[in-house]
Design an enzyme around this catalytic site. Structure first.
Site, short mmCIF file in Angstrom:
data_model
loop_
_atom_site.label_atom_id
_atom_site.label_comp_id
_atom_site.label_asym_id
_atom_site.label_seq_id
_atom_site.Cartn_x
_atom_site.Cartn_y
_atom_site.Cartn_z
N ASP A 13 0.83 -1.22 0.14
CA ASP A 13 0.08 -0.22 0.15
C ASP A 13 0.80 1.13 -0.13
O ASP A 13 0.35 2.29 0.53
CB ASP A 13 -0.85 -0.23 1.28
CG ASP A 13 -1.66 -1.29 1.42
OD1 ASP A 13 -2.31 -1.58 0.27
OD2 ASP A 13 -1.66 -1.80 2.30
N HIS A 41 -4.12 -1.73 -6.91
CA HIS A 41 -3.33 -0.61 -7.19
C HIS A 41 -4.28 0.42 -7.56
O HIS A 41 -5.19 0.36 -8.44
CB HIS A 41 -2.31 -0.80 -8.20
CG HIS A 41 -0.95 -1.58 -7.87
ND1 HIS A 41 -0.20 -1.96 -8.62
CD2 HIS A 41 -0.90 -2.16 -6.57
CE1 HIS A 41 0.73 -2.81 -8.14
NE2 HIS A 41 0.32 -3.04 -6.86
#
Length: 425
Positions: A13, A41
């Site tokens: 992340d 993503h």
């Protein structure tokens, strides 16, 4: 330089999707080399927000060849949904997507067995069947993309695997068993829709590199989730570090020119596992809200904490970063005092190296250096010299401590909210 590998330097992340999306403009090929639909993503283009789980972020650019490599475990249902969503938004898929023949497939029994085992041993998986799929791969029982084109091979593999899985579901977990014919029919249907994408991906990639094309390798998750070099057992099931790009795409290490580590300006973690710099008061919640720190795949709130140089030194060592990209700098705007972890206190000792023993890491206390924050907004700044002085000091400390140059700084979600100090391509 014609090849670059993008690697998360923390627990995932970190904002890899945006950096990949930005660099893709200069690339011809984008290759995903490990992980599965447990990755998410996020890329913002104009006012449109895209969340990609399997297809490389480069698909959002015209005429870029996107390859799902052999190191990925692929959920056909999830991929088809992703293709449908992107197609509805006007993204061209058919001439730009290739899937490695020897990419392994996530099967319904992988999801079923993971859901049951997670009830007994809580690790914090996404329950997408990733781990069991990699288990079958290593045990040489896996179903691969190319098997979709050979119905008899597919049928025999499903039958053999279900004999074991259904026994476990029934006798160990007291759960419903799965039907062989139903799964076979489902996957033959997937075959009709996906066969046009199946390719000798490793050959495509190597030919592209050898002919001078620019190739970007897109990692998923992060270094501290690597199956070998992460906080085991609270890790993913693949090699997330730079070496995984070679095994997961079929290229020689000699063909890799640059390795860029993506570093969030603070630290986050999803799920279980030790997190020495976690902020457990209201500031942690404020950072979570500011940064939108909720999983792109699961929606789970991310745990937030201060930047951890001990973990980052480990990431630098096992990846060999040639440069860094710092993301979400703007989220720290207005915080009066910033902390950076420079070591761990364990008993009477100060540790500078990341412990491999999970029980030691769980008992480590962070040793911090404090920095004066900045009141000015960094959001959307595109010129390094326009950053507040204290923001520059913060970045310089990171650079000096890790002995790796910062090449890119992200100052917002949008594609153009970025500072390029030095292009890795």
């Amino acid at each position: 330089m014609s090849t670059v590998v993008i690697i998360g330097a923390q627990w995932g992340d970190e904002g890899k999707g945006k950096i990949v999306d930005f660099l893709t403009e200069k690339c011809d090929y984008v290759v995903r080399f490990q992980g599965g639909c447990n990755a998410g993503h996020t890329v913002v283009v104009g006012e449109e927000k895209y969340i990609l789980h399997l297809i490389p972020s480069g698909i959002l650019h015209k005429n870029k060849k996107c390859i799902i490599g052999n190191g990925v475990v692929l959920d056909p249902s999830g991929l088809l949904k992703e293709i449908e969503t992107l197609t509805q938004k006007g993204v061209e898929i058919d001439n730009n997507l290739y899937i490695a023949k020897h990419c392994h497939l996530i099967m319904p029994y992988h999801v079923a067995i993971e859901e049951q085992s997670e009830k007994k041993k809580k690790i914090g998986t996404t329950k997408k069947g990733i781990g069991p799929c990699y288990t079958d791969k290593i045990a040489r029982n896996g179903v691969r993309m190319i098997d979709l084109l050979y119905p008899d091979v597919l049928k025999n593999k499903i039958r053999a695997n279900l004999e074991i899985i259904n026994f476990l579901l029934k006798n160990l977990y007291n759960a419903e068993t799965l039907d062989e014919t139903e799964i076979l029919t489902q996957y033959l249907n997937y075959a009709e829709k996906l066969k046009k994408y199946i390719a000798d991906a490793d050959i495509l990639i190597n030919k592209a590199i050898d002919s001078g094309k620019k190739v970007l390798f897109e990692g998923a998750q992060g270094t501290l989730l690597d199956i070998d070099h992460g906080t085991y057992p609270y890790v993913t099931s693949s090699n997330t570090i730079a070496g995984g790009a070679c095994t997961g795409a079929g290229v020689s290490p000699r063909k890799i020119d640059n390795i860029i580590g993506i570093v969030k300006a603070y630290t986050t973690r999803v799920g279980e596992g030790p997190f020495p710099t976690e902020i457990k008061d209201s500031l942690g919640e404020e950072i979570r809200k500011r940064g939108g720190e909720y999983g792109a795949t699961t929606g789970r709130p991310r745990r937030c904490g201060w930047l951890d140089l001990v973990g980052l030194r480990h990431a630098v060592r096992v990846n060999g970063f040639t440069g860094l990209a710092i993301t979400k700098l703007d989220i720290l705007d207005g915080i009066e005092k910033l902390k950076v972890c420079v070591g761990y206190k364990y008993g009477n000792s100060i540790l500078e190296d990341f412990p491999k023993e999970i029980q030691i890491l769980e008992d480590c206390m962070p040793v911090y250096e404090e920095f004066q924050g900045w009141k000015e907004s960094t959001a959307g700044i595109k010129n390094y010299e326009k950053l507040p002085d204290n923001a520059k000091k913060y970045l310089k400390f990171i650079e000096d401590s890790l002995k790796v140059k910062i090449q890119i700084i992200s100052t917002g979600q949008k594609r153009d909210e970025i500072i390029i100090k030095e292009s890795p391509l």
